[in-house]
Design a protein around this motif. Sequence first.
Motif: not given
Length: 172
Positions: A121-122, A154-155, A157-172
Amino acid sequence: IPTLPHLLHPEVRLIQTAAGQQESVTLPDGSRIDINGGSVVELIENRPRFARLTSGEAMFHIVHQDDKPFIVETTGARIMDLGTAFNVRREDGETSVAVSEGVVVFNPDSDNVKMRAGQGLTAADNRKSRPRAKAVDIASVGGWRDGLLVYNGVALSQVPADLHRTTGMEVS
């Protein structure tokens, strides 16, 4: 960022990970917490079956003890473990929980939502109604530990934040 002692309360162990950095902590009872990048977890010395996820994401593998449930807190949520493995994410005023093994209870004193393996759940902090469990893919719960990020409904917009947290890469 290495594990840092909490300056105001020495009994609190503050674990902070940088984006792209993951850390695993084994607790005295044999339970394990895998912490994703860009996350903050607090452990309290005199509460060995408790963790607070301030921000980010962590996977909990909990050794079952009938008389001592494990509690995970976030802002606005308490998750009580009944012997299981589950993932918790905290960001943008929401707490998300997904269960891969066993059973957890979301906010046992108020919402009292019981989730079994394959459910999640969220819940937003400012919600007006009780959150509802929904089906999740068990294979993807905590998949970030192996570089697997799965998105379904999911939106974007959630994907870049997850990629940054997990990989450290900045994605936009």
